[in-house]
Design an enzyme around this catalytic site. Structure first.
Site, PDB file in Angstrom:
ATOM      1  N   ARG A  66     -46.913 -17.531  44.125  1.00 29.45           N
ATOM      2  CA  ARG A  66     -45.933 -18.213  43.246  1.00 29.45           C
ATOM      3  C   ARG A  66     -44.725 -18.727  44.035  1.00 29.45           C
ATOM      4  NH1 ARG A  66     -49.818 -17.741  41.446  1.00 29.45           N
ATOM      5  NH2 ARG A  66     -50.524 -16.775  39.532  1.00 29.45           N
ATOM      6  N   SER A 113     -46.438 -16.086  32.047  1.00 28.46           N
ATOM      7  CA  SER A 113     -45.943 -14.813  32.591  1.00 28.46           C
ATOM      8  C   SER A 113     -44.484 -14.946  32.992  1.00 28.46           C
ATOM      9  CB  SER A 113     -46.771 -14.399  33.811  1.00 28.46           C
ATOM     10  OG  SER A 113     -48.073 -14.073  33.394  1.00 28.46           O
ATOM     11  N   GLU A 152     -40.693 -14.823  37.301  1.00 31.19           N
ATOM     12  CA  GLU A 152     -41.517 -15.950  37.759  1.00 31.19           C
ATOM     13  C   GLU A 152     -40.960 -17.236  37.134  1.00 31.19           C
ATOM     14  OE1 GLU A 152     -45.817 -15.536  37.386  1.00 31.19           O
ATOM     15  OE2 GLU A 152     -45.976 -17.669  36.917  1.00 31.19           O
TER      16      GLU A 152
HETATM   17  C1  LIG Z   1     -49.435 -20.454  27.951  1.00 23.56           C
HETATM   18  C2  LIG Z   1     -49.100 -20.561  29.405  1.00 23.56           C
HETATM   19  C3  LIG Z   1     -49.984 -20.100  30.345  1.00 23.56           C
HETATM   20  C4  LIG Z   1     -49.666 -20.170  31.720  1.00 23.56           C
HETATM   21  N1  LIG Z   1     -50.566 -19.694  32.621  1.00 23.56           N
HETATM   22  C5  LIG Z   1     -50.272 -19.754  33.945  1.00 23.56           C
HETATM   23  C6  LIG Z   1     -51.203 -19.246  34.924  1.00 23.56           C
HETATM   24  O1  LIG Z   1     -52.306 -18.794  34.598  1.00 23.56           O
HETATM   25  N2  LIG Z   1     -50.843 -19.312  36.230  1.00 23.56           N
HETATM   26  C7  LIG Z   1     -49.643 -19.845  36.631  1.00 23.56           C
HETATM   27  O2  LIG Z   1     -49.375 -19.882  37.844  1.00 23.56           O
HETATM   28  N3  LIG Z   1     -48.749 -20.327  35.730  1.00 23.56           N
HETATM   29  C8  LIG Z   1     -49.035 -20.305  34.402  1.00 23.56           C
HETATM   30  N4  LIG Z   1     -48.130 -20.779  33.495  1.00 23.56           N
HETATM   31  C9  LIG Z   1     -46.828 -21.289  33.970  1.00 23.56           C
HETATM   32  C10 LIG Z   1     -46.776 -22.809  34.224  1.00 23.56           C
HETATM   33  O3  LIG Z   1     -47.711 -23.507  33.414  1.00 23.56           O
HETATM   34  C11 LIG Z   1     -47.019 -23.169  35.682  1.00 23.56           C
HETATM   35  O4  LIG Z   1     -46.048 -22.581  36.543  1.00 23.56           O
HETATM   36  C12 LIG Z   1     -46.997 -24.683  35.911  1.00 23.56           C
HETATM   37  O5  LIG Z   1     -47.472 -24.965  37.192  1.00 23.56           O
HETATM   38  C13 LIG Z   1     -45.602 -25.312  35.744  1.00 23.56           C
HETATM   39  O6  LIG Z   1     -45.742 -26.728  35.753  1.00 23.56           O
HETATM   40  P1  LIG Z   1     -44.728 -27.648  34.917  1.00 23.56           P
HETATM   41  O7  LIG Z   1     -45.082 -29.064  35.175  1.00 23.56           O
HETATM   42  O8  LIG Z   1     -44.705 -27.246  33.490  1.00 23.56           O
HETATM   43  O9  LIG Z   1     -43.363 -27.290  35.635  1.00 23.56           O
HETATM   44  P2  LIG Z   1     -41.921 -27.087  34.949  1.00 23.56           P
HETATM   45  O10 LIG Z   1     -41.959 -25.872  34.085  1.00 23.56           O
HETATM   46  O11 LIG Z   1     -41.483 -28.354  34.315  1.00 23.56           O
HETATM   47  O12 LIG Z   1     -41.036 -26.804  36.245  1.00 23.56           O
HETATM   48  C14 LIG Z   1     -41.214 -25.600  36.972  1.00 23.56           C
HETATM   49  C15 LIG Z   1     -40.390 -25.714  38.268  1.00 23.56           C
HETATM   50  O13 LIG Z   1     -40.988 -26.724  39.081  1.00 23.56           O
HETATM   51  C16 LIG Z   1     -40.026 -27.719  39.442  1.00 23.56           C
HETATM   52  N5  LIG Z   1     -40.762 -28.985  39.496  1.00 23.56           N
HETATM   53  C17 LIG Z   1     -41.621 -29.486  38.579  1.00 23.56           C
HETATM   54  N6  LIG Z   1     -42.140 -30.649  39.012  1.00 23.56           N
HETATM   55  C18 LIG Z   1     -41.588 -30.891  40.224  1.00 23.56           C
HETATM   56  C19 LIG Z   1     -41.722 -31.947  41.188  1.00 23.56           C
HETATM   57  N7  LIG Z   1     -42.525 -32.984  40.988  1.00 23.56           N
HETATM   58  N8  LIG Z   1     -40.979 -31.866  42.337  1.00 23.56           N
HETATM   59  C20 LIG Z   1     -40.157 -30.819  42.565  1.00 23.56           C
HETATM   60  N9  LIG Z   1     -39.995 -29.805  41.691  1.00 23.56           N
HETATM   61  C21 LIG Z   1     -40.699 -29.835  40.540  1.00 23.56           C
HETATM   62  C22 LIG Z   1     -38.983 -27.674  38.345  1.00 23.56           C
HETATM   63  O14 LIG Z   1     -37.714 -28.124  38.821  1.00 23.56           O
HETATM   64  C23 LIG Z   1     -38.950 -26.173  38.003  1.00 23.56           C
HETATM   65  O15 LIG Z   1     -38.115 -25.470  38.884  1.00 23.56           O
HETATM   66  C24 LIG Z   1     -48.430 -20.730  32.126  1.00 23.56           C
HETATM   67  C25 LIG Z   1     -47.530 -21.212  31.163  1.00 23.56           C
HETATM   68  C26 LIG Z   1     -47.865 -21.130  29.818  1.00 23.56           C
HETATM   69  C27 LIG Z   1     -46.892 -21.670  28.796  1.00 23.56           C
END
Ligand SMILES: Cc1cc2nc3c(=O)[nH]c(=O)nc-3n(C[C@H](O)[C@H](O)[C@H](O)COP(=O)(O)OP(=O)(O)OC[C@H]3O[C@@H](n4cnc5c(N)ncnc54)[C@H](O)[C@@H]3O)c2cc1C
Length: 303
Positions: free
Chosen positions: A175, A225, A295
């Protein structure tokens, strides 16, 4: 003073700018105050122009993907929140690599790989973010991480230069990616996937989806998580054994089903979630002498 800076930004970046937009609509937690400015670039050129304009005007920028791993503060976010999500973006094949833009949903990348019988990403099924968010978080599940099959990342560095970094030049861990410290904006990524059997790949993806649906809590808004797993055990197990399942502060509740999920029962505030996280951390520490670390990423002012 602040208004005039916002106006200047508006003049430079004319379209897709919304002021005082509540971020609760853009996060899976459905929590968060307004962005002073919410900006959605249409392409990389727009993004670079907007970041340049913001830098010149001294306005802070915050990047948001699909908002599935963030807790946005109740007071919102000062400056510009740049939302990188383009649901219609498709990956492409080039010289044996799958090329994909950061704003593409991870699900589209996974489907692209399945259709072309390419294996290696199917264990990430069900992660609801963008490719950029997944690379930034080094998202993963079932012991697989997005970085495993990564060939290179295209990014905008602090000097706003377009840089290509090969996998072996990037620091990844559980992570963790170095982008969490470097402040780079991820523009896109290339993946080196292995040829496989489409039926088996799809079956694995379906199994992963079914297992996650059975274990995780999807009935209320959440951000997946909340805490990282300590090196030798699962955060959810510790939270459950510390008696925190079902614990509630305001509208925020530790999921009775998956103890590492915090649910927004409807009217939870970011302050409720933070208070609940503090209680969980304390109870786990008191019982196991292990300090859980979040996380989820905190966005905005939590001081
Ligand atoms: C129901 C559910 C299940 C999930 N299951 C998992 C799982 O199994 N495994 C897991 O690892 N995670 C899981 N997650 C967490 C999440 O989906 C992941 O961490 C995902 O990769 C986040 O992507 P996002 O586009 O939503 O990022 P965001 O939530 O929009 O941003 C997360 C971080 O990334 C940064 N960021 C986003 N895009 C960029 C970019 N292009 N450049 C620089 N920084 C950036 C943002 O500034 C922020 O700090 C889950 C979430 C939910 C709601």
């Amino acid at each position: 003073m602040v208004d005039s800076v916002v106006e200047k930004f508006r003049r430079r970046v004319a379209v897709n700018v919304i002021e005082q937009e509540p971020l609760s609509s853009y996060t899976s937690f459905r929590i968060g105050g307004p962005a002073e400015i919410l900006y959605t670039p249409e392409d990389e050129g727009d993004l670079v122009c907007a970041v340049r304009a913001a830098r010149r005007l001294g306005i802070p920028t915050t990047i948001l993907g699909n908002g599935t791993n963030v807790l946005v503060s109740d007071s919102g976010v000062q400056g510009i929140v740049i939302r990188l999500l383009e649901p219609s973006r498709r990956p492409a094949m080039e010289e044996g690599l799958v090329l994909v833009k950061a704003a593409t949903p991870l699900a589209s990348l996974l489907e692209f790989a399945v259709v072309r019988s390419l294996e290696g990403l199917e264990y990430l099924t069900g992660i609801p973010g963008t490719v950029g968010g997944a690379v930034y978080m080094n998202a993963g599940s079932f012991s697989q991480a997005i970085s495993t099959h990564l060939a290179y990342v295209e990014l905008l560095d602090r000097k706003l230069e377009h840089v290509v970094k090969r996998h072996e030049e990037i620091d990844f861990d559980y992570r963790y990616s170095e982008f969490q410290e470097s402040g780079a904006i991820i523009l896109g990524a290339a993946f080196d996937l292995d040829p496989g059997d489409q039926t088996l790949i799809r079956a694995t993806a379906e199994r992963v989806r079914t297992e996650k649906r059975a274990k995780q809590s999807w009935e209320y808004p959440n951000a997946g998580s909340v805490f990282m797993n300590p090196p030798t055990t699962y955060a959810g197990k510790l939270i459950e054994e510390a008696g925190c399942k079902g614990l509630q502060v305001g509208g925020a509740q530790v999921s009775p089903k998956h103890a590492n999920f915090i649910l927004n029962l409807g009217d939870a505030t970011a302050a409720d979630v933070i208070r609940l996280m503090d209680i969980v951390v304390q109870r786990v520490y008191d019982k196991f002498n292990i300090r859980l670390t979040p996380e989820i990423r905190l966005v905005g002012d939590f001081s």
